[in-house]
Scaffold this active site. Structure first.
Site, PDB file in Angstrom:
ATOM      1  N   ARG A  35       0.828  -1.212   0.000  1.00  0.00           N
ATOM      2  CA  ARG A  35       0.000   0.000   0.000  1.00  0.00           C
ATOM      3  C   ARG A  35       0.869   1.273   0.000  1.00  0.00           C
ATOM      4  O   ARG A  35       0.426   2.318  -0.469  1.00  0.00           O
ATOM      5  CB  ARG A  35      -0.947  -0.008   1.205  1.00  0.00           C
ATOM      6  CG  ARG A  35      -2.185  -0.853   0.957  1.00  0.00           C
ATOM      7  CD  ARG A  35      -3.087  -0.879   2.155  1.00  0.00           C
ATOM      8  NE  ARG A  35      -4.396  -1.421   1.809  1.00  0.00           N
ATOM      9  CZ  ARG A  35      -5.333  -1.727   2.699  1.00  0.00           C
ATOM     10  NH1 ARG A  35      -5.109  -1.536   3.978  1.00  0.00           N
ATOM     11  NH2 ARG A  35      -6.489  -2.197   2.311  1.00  0.00           N
ATOM     12  N   LYS A 196     -18.684 -17.278   2.569  1.00  0.00           N
ATOM     13  CA  LYS A 196     -20.139 -17.276   2.723  1.00  0.00           C
ATOM     14  C   LYS A 196     -20.890 -16.616   1.577  1.00  0.00           C
ATOM     15  O   LYS A 196     -20.445 -15.615   1.035  1.00  0.00           O
ATOM     16  CB  LYS A 196     -20.493 -16.506   4.000  1.00  0.00           C
ATOM     17  CG  LYS A 196     -20.080 -17.226   5.261  1.00  0.00           C
ATOM     18  CD  LYS A 196     -20.476 -16.384   6.439  1.00  0.00           C
ATOM     19  CE  LYS A 196     -20.162 -17.069   7.749  1.00  0.00           C
ATOM     20  NZ  LYS A 196     -20.394 -16.163   8.874  1.00  0.00           N
ATOM     21  N   GLY A 352      -9.535  -9.042   0.463  1.00  0.00           N
ATOM     22  CA  GLY A 352      -8.422  -9.295   1.371  1.00  0.00           C
ATOM     23  C   GLY A 352      -7.774 -10.655   1.181  1.00  0.00           C
ATOM     24  O   GLY A 352      -6.560 -10.760   0.963  1.00  0.00           O
TER      25      GLY A 352
HETATM   26  N1  LIG Z   1     -14.875 -24.772   1.203  1.00  0.00           N
HETATM   27  C1  LIG Z   1     -14.620 -23.881   2.149  1.00  0.00           C
HETATM   28  N2  LIG Z   1     -15.031 -24.074   3.415  1.00  0.00           N
HETATM   29  C2  LIG Z   1     -14.762 -23.172   4.377  1.00  0.00           C
HETATM   30  N3  LIG Z   1     -14.104 -22.029   4.168  1.00  0.00           N
HETATM   31  C3  LIG Z   1     -13.672 -21.781   2.929  1.00  0.00           C
HETATM   32  C4  LIG Z   1     -13.892 -22.670   1.856  1.00  0.00           C
HETATM   33  N4  LIG Z   1     -13.344 -22.158   0.752  1.00  0.00           N
HETATM   34  C5  LIG Z   1     -12.784 -20.996   1.104  1.00  0.00           C
HETATM   35  N5  LIG Z   1     -12.960 -20.738   2.399  1.00  0.00           N
HETATM   36  C6  LIG Z   1     -12.442 -19.604   3.194  1.00  0.00           C
HETATM   37  O1  LIG Z   1     -12.951 -18.381   2.747  1.00  0.00           O
HETATM   38  C7  LIG Z   1     -12.121 -17.358   3.253  1.00  0.00           C
HETATM   39  C8  LIG Z   1     -12.091 -16.166   2.340  1.00  0.00           C
HETATM   40  O2  LIG Z   1     -13.365 -15.654   2.162  1.00  0.00           O
HETATM   41  P1  LIG Z   1     -13.666 -14.114   1.858  1.00  0.00           P
HETATM   42  O3  LIG Z   1     -13.315 -13.326   3.076  1.00  0.00           O
HETATM   43  O4  LIG Z   1     -15.070 -14.050   1.383  1.00  0.00           O
HETATM   44  O5  LIG Z   1     -12.652 -13.745   0.678  1.00  0.00           O
HETATM   45  P2  LIG Z   1     -12.111 -12.299   0.242  1.00  0.00           P
HETATM   46  O6  LIG Z   1     -11.442 -11.690   1.461  1.00  0.00           O
HETATM   47  O7  LIG Z   1     -11.129 -12.556  -0.848  1.00  0.00           O
HETATM   48  O8  LIG Z   1     -13.303 -11.511  -0.198  1.00  0.00           O
HETATM   49  C9  LIG Z   1     -10.737 -17.976   3.390  1.00  0.00           C
HETATM   50  O9  LIG Z   1     -10.312 -17.820   4.709  1.00  0.00           O
HETATM   51  C10 LIG Z   1     -10.959 -19.436   3.030  1.00  0.00           C
HETATM   52  O10 LIG Z   1     -10.277 -20.323   3.897  1.00  0.00           O
HETATM   53  O1  LIG Z   2      -7.558  -2.385   5.379  1.00  0.00           O
HETATM   54  C1  LIG Z   2      -8.597  -1.772   5.109  1.00  0.00           C
HETATM   55  O2  LIG Z   2      -9.729  -2.398   4.691  1.00  0.00           O
HETATM   56  P1  LIG Z   2      -9.769  -3.882   4.007  1.00  0.00           P
HETATM   57  O3  LIG Z   2      -9.238  -4.867   5.022  1.00  0.00           O
HETATM   58  O4  LIG Z   2     -11.224  -4.089   3.701  1.00  0.00           O
HETATM   59  O5  LIG Z   2      -8.931  -3.813   2.747  1.00  0.00           O
HETATM   60  C2  LIG Z   2      -8.690  -0.280   5.143  1.00  0.00           C
HETATM   61  O6  LIG Z   2      -7.498   0.304   5.638  1.00  0.00           O
HETATM   62  C3  LIG Z   2      -9.911   0.196   5.933  1.00  0.00           C
HETATM   63  O7  LIG Z   2      -9.787  -0.135   7.271  1.00  0.00           O
HETATM   64  P2  LIG Z   2     -11.091  -0.201   8.199  1.00  0.00           P
HETATM   65  O8  LIG Z   2     -11.923  -1.370   7.722  1.00  0.00           O
HETATM   66  O9  LIG Z   2     -10.584  -0.356   9.615  1.00  0.00           O
HETATM   67  O10 LIG Z   2     -11.853   1.102   8.010  1.00  0.00           O
END
Ligand SMILES: Nc1ncnc2c1ncn2[C@@H]1O[C@H](COP(=O)(O)OP(=O)(O)O)[C@@H](O)[C@H]1O
Ligand SMILES: O=C(OP(=O)(O)O)[C@H](O)COP(=O)(O)O
Length: 394
Positions: A35, A196, A352
């Site tokens: 970043r 989810k 993320g």
């Molecule tokens: N089949 C599964 N069962 C449980 N968890 C899963 C499965 N496939 C992926 N995940 C979990 O989903 C999480 C990521 O989901 P999410 O936060 O929605 O993604 P992103 O941050 O990229 O948007 C990861 O920690 C991964 O381990």
């Molecule tokens: O890391 C951030 O968000 P992200 O984890 O959704 O990419 C940003 O710095 C925003 O942080 P915040 O969700 O505490 O407002």
């Protein structure tokens, strides 16, 4: 869209909101400077114009002044990445800060202390924003990761400036997402994975009008499969979202979007790296077993769709990639996206965990664009307008 290219910063001071919310280890060292690197072009352009720069950011979600969230921890890293020695001041408003800002000469950079040490920041307090506004002549927002927050430094501060614009990073994020969502090139494919359905529902609903193929993977698969009558064992499921899953499939059909669901899964008898595993049809998972990755047939099917896509959006891993045993689907998808990119497709990765995955597996430099925002990108994909962006436009 006004950007820093619309200004000459000679003898001007830019107040830049950056998102330097970077991960630190126990020794308080920056473990991923992406970043900071992403904001570098904006800062360098202003310095090269002959201007000076005040940088403001948050770090983490501190409750009051917690020293582990001090931006002083990243001062050296910022200097190293920018190749310019950066000064630091132990607050972000007040007399001492104003003096440090006034004393800045052309070519110099001042980094302020964590904005969130003041609760007025997240509250979007006007008086606090007005104090911040004293620190520069032109307001630049380059904090895409925080553009979905209507905070004092990301949104409210803009109203105290006649001159305000987007930094290169924020402009590039907006342009990349626009390229995906409003493309004239086809086919457009979205890959949605992750844990989810509930966290991606609004995204799916909003993008159905803009895509040709929807690939679904990850934990949310099993809500769709169960809703269609399949046996999913103890896989992750949201029972109250089954109706919604069927509705999405129906809507997709009406809109002519081809939905690609997994056909097989790597299943495990516990949520652990040491679990016994086997490959099973996605709708025939025995009791006591759970799907933790997509299987080899699914990987092939998905790769075929990706191969013919011109625009690819990827959000959410296809399996529990944090465990090596269940990372294969995510890795193979990454490889297919890289190959499509080499053959001329435009690929954008955001979220993320998806970004963590592409970095971990070495794909980050081989896709067209990796977003610096998780929540911010998801909100844009949901069709929401982001307050940080609106504040500059208006
Ligand atoms: N089949 C599964 N069962 C449980 N968890 C899963 C499965 N496939 C992926 N995940 C979990 O989903 C999480 C990521 O989901 P999410 O936060 O929605 O993604 P992103 O941050 O990229 O948007 C990861 O920690 C991964 O381990
Ligand atoms: O890391 C951030 O968000 P992200 O984890 O959704 O990419 C940003 O710095 C925003 O942080 P915040 O969700 O505490 O407002």
């Amino acid at each position: 869209m006004k950007t820093i290219d619309d200004y000459n910063f000679k003898n001007k001071q830019a107040l830049i909101r950056v998102d330097f919310n970077v991960p630190l280890n126990d020794e308080m060292e920056v473990t991923d400077a992406n970043r900071i690197e992403a904001a570098k072009p904006t800062i360098i352009k202003i310095l090269e114009d002959g201007g000076s720069v005040v940088l403001m950011s948050h770090l983490g979600r501190p409750k009051g002044k917690e020293s582990k969230y001090s931006l002083q921890h990243i001062q050296d890293k910022v200097s190293e990445v920018l190749g310019v020695s950066v000064k630091f001041v132990e607050d972000c408003t007040g007399e001492e800060v104003e003096k440090a800002a006034n004393d800045l000469k052309s070519g110099e950079i001042l980094l302020l202390e964590n904005l969130r040490f003041h609760e007025e920041e997240t509250a979007g307090n006007e008086a606090f924003a007005e104090k911040l506004a004293k620190l520069g002549d032109i307001y630049v927002n380059d904090a895409f990761g925080t553009a979905h927050r209507a905070h004092a430094s990301t949104t409210i501060v803009a109203k105290f400036f006649e001159d305000k614009c987007f930094g290169y990073l924020l402009a590039k994020e907006i342009k990349s997402l626009d390229k995906v969502l409003n493309s004239s090139e086809k086919p457009v494919t979205a890959v949605l994975g992750g844990a989810k359905v509930s966290s991606k529902i609004t995204v799916i609903e909003n993008i159905l009008d803009k895509i040709d193929h929807l690939i679904i993977g990850g934990g949310m698969t099993y809500t769709f499969i169960k809703a269609q009558g399949g046996h999913i064992g103890t896989s992750l499921v949201e029972d109250d979202k089954q109706e919604l899953a069927l509705e999405i499939l129906k809507k997709a059909k009406e809109k002519g979007v081809e939905v690609h669901l997994p056909v097989d899964s790597v299943i495990a008898d516990s949520f652990s790296e040491q679990a016994s595993t086997q490959v099973e049809s996605v709708d025939n998972i025995p009791d006591g077993w759970m799907g933790l990755d997509v299987g080899p047939k699914t990987v092939k099917n998905f790769a075929n769709v990706i191969k013919d896509s011109k625009i690819i959006l990827w959000n959410g891993p296809l399996g529990v990639f944090e465990m090596e045993t269940f990372a294969k689907g995510t890795i193979e998808l990454g490889k297919a996206i890289v190959e499509a990119t080499e053959n001329g497709a435009f690929s954008l990765v955001g979220g993320g965990d998806s970004v963590a995955a592409v970095k971990q597996f070495g794909f980050a430099d081989k896709v067209s664009y990796v977003s610096t925002g998780g929540g911010a990108m998801l909100e844009m994909l949901e069709g929401k307008s982001l307050p940080g962006i609106e504040a500059i436009k208006n």
